[in-house]
Motif scaffolding. Structure first.
Motif, short mmCIF file in Angstrom:
data_model
loop_
_atom_site.label_atom_id
_atom_site.label_comp_id
_atom_site.label_asym_id
_atom_site.label_seq_id
_atom_site.Cartn_x
_atom_site.Cartn_y
_atom_site.Cartn_z
N PRO A 39 5.68 6.88 -3.32
CA PRO A 39 5.24 7.62 -2.45
C PRO A 39 5.51 9.15 -2.04
O PRO A 39 4.74 9.93 -2.03
N LEU A 40 6.89 9.32 -2.04
CA LEU A 40 7.47 10.45 -1.45
C LEU A 40 7.48 11.47 -2.64
O LEU A 40 6.80 12.64 -2.39
N ASN A 41 7.74 11.22 -3.84
CA ASN A 41 7.81 12.13 -4.94
C ASN A 41 6.34 12.39 -5.30
O ASN A 41 5.88 13.52 -5.91
N SER A 42 5.33 11.44 -5.30
CA SER A 42 3.86 11.80 -5.54
C SER A 42 3.33 12.90 -4.43
O SER A 42 2.60 13.68 -5.16
N ILE A 47 1.80 18.34 -3.42
CA ILE A 47 1.92 19.68 -2.67
C ILE A 47 2.16 20.83 -3.46
O ILE A 47 1.70 21.94 -3.16
N VAL A 48 3.22 20.55 -4.49
CA VAL A 48 3.59 21.65 -5.34
C VAL A 48 2.23 22.11 -6.29
O VAL A 48 1.91 23.12 -6.39
N PHE A 49 1.53 21.14 -6.50
CA PHE A 49 0.43 21.03 -7.20
C PHE A 49 -0.59 22.11 -6.66
O PHE A 49 -1.23 22.99 -7.06
N VAL A 56 -2.77 30.05 -8.49
CA VAL A 56 -3.68 30.49 -9.76
C VAL A 56 -5.10 30.80 -9.31
O VAL A 56 -5.67 31.56 -10.00
N GLY A 57 -5.57 29.82 -8.45
CA GLY A 57 -7.26 30.37 -8.06
C GLY A 57 -7.10 31.70 -7.29
O GLY A 57 -8.21 32.35 -7.50
N GLY A 58 -6.16 32.01 -6.57
CA GLY A 58 -6.31 33.35 -5.88
C GLY A 58 -6.00 34.56 -7.10
O GLY A 58 -6.91 35.57 -6.74
N ALA A 85 -0.65 31.79 0.23
CA ALA A 85 -0.11 30.29 0.64
C ALA A 85 0.32 29.81 -0.68
O ALA A 85 1.24 29.01 -0.25
N GLY A 86 -0.16 29.86 -1.69
CA GLY A 86 0.44 29.22 -2.96
C GLY A 86 1.97 29.68 -3.22
O GLY A 86 2.67 28.85 -3.55
N LEU A 87 2.30 30.98 -2.89
CA LEU A 87 3.68 31.38 -3.00
C LEU A 87 4.62 30.72 -2.02
O LEU A 87 5.60 30.49 -2.15
N ALA A 88 3.92 30.66 -0.88
CA ALA A 88 4.73 30.01 0.37
C ALA A 88 4.85 28.64 0.11
O ALA A 88 6.25 28.32 0.21
#
Length: 189
Positions: A39-42, A47-49, A56-58, A85-88
């Motif tokens: 659960p924690l790793n997933s 969140i990283v994904f 990338v969408g930005g 947001a992605g970079l943060a």
């Protein structure tokens, strides 16, 4: 009339090929099993994904703003927010791991309170007791989430995993039903 009915059934069955629904189901079962087993790793990987996805969408949205001038200001604003947001998230994955699920739970809690209040109002206005019951359930759910958001965050991977597992199994079953139905429709022609 019968021919028109058969044609509409074929359109429903062929909206997605059965094998695509099957692949989606298998993918969902794998994701669900991973959330339940790790659960924690997933959750951290999700969140990283999300950070990569927003970044990338930005970038793509920024390019789209300069390729097509319609709503350019909005596209640039959305692109900048997505990239930041992605970079943060990518720069501070541990903080993101703590903040994003809590924000999600709090958002869902307030949304459940809003939906519950609307359902209760609609139920009393239309004398629909089913809507009132759903509204009360939604209110209870919202209060539970907001009353103990960190418990809800701890349960989040299991909830995601359970939904993905059940949804994946359902998609696999539906894929075989669609395959059988499309085979039957093709053989009747």
């Amino acid at each position: 009339m019968v021919e028109q009915n058969v044609t509409s059934q074929q359109a429903d069955v062929r909206l997605f090929p059965w094998w695509l629904v099957l692949l989606w189901g298998i993918f969902a079962v794998i994701i669900g099993a991973m959330f339940l087993a790790y659960p924690l790793n997933s959750l951290m990987a999700s969140i990283v994904f999300l950070g990569v996805y927003w970044f990338v969408g930005g970038i793509f949205t920024l390019f789209a703003a300069f390729m097509d001038a319609t709503d350019r200001g909005w596209k640039i604003l959305i692109a900048i927010i997505s990239i930041i947001a992605g970079l943060a998230i990518l720069a501070y994955p541990l903080y993101s791991f703590l903040i994003i699920p809590a924000f999600f739970v709090i958002f869902v809690g307030f949304w459940a309170l809003f939906v519950g209040a609307v359902k209760i109002w609609q139920g009393f206005a239309g004398k629909d007791w089913g809507a009132v019951v759903l509204g009360v359930i939604s209110l209870i759910f919202g209060f539970l989430l907001l009353g103990s958001p960190y418990v809800a965050v701890a349960l989040l991977p299991y909830i995601f995993g359970g939904f993905a597992l059940v949804g994946g199994i359902a998609a696999i079953v539906v894929s075989f039903m669609v395959d059988r139905k499309s085979t039957r429709l093709n053989s009747s022609h």
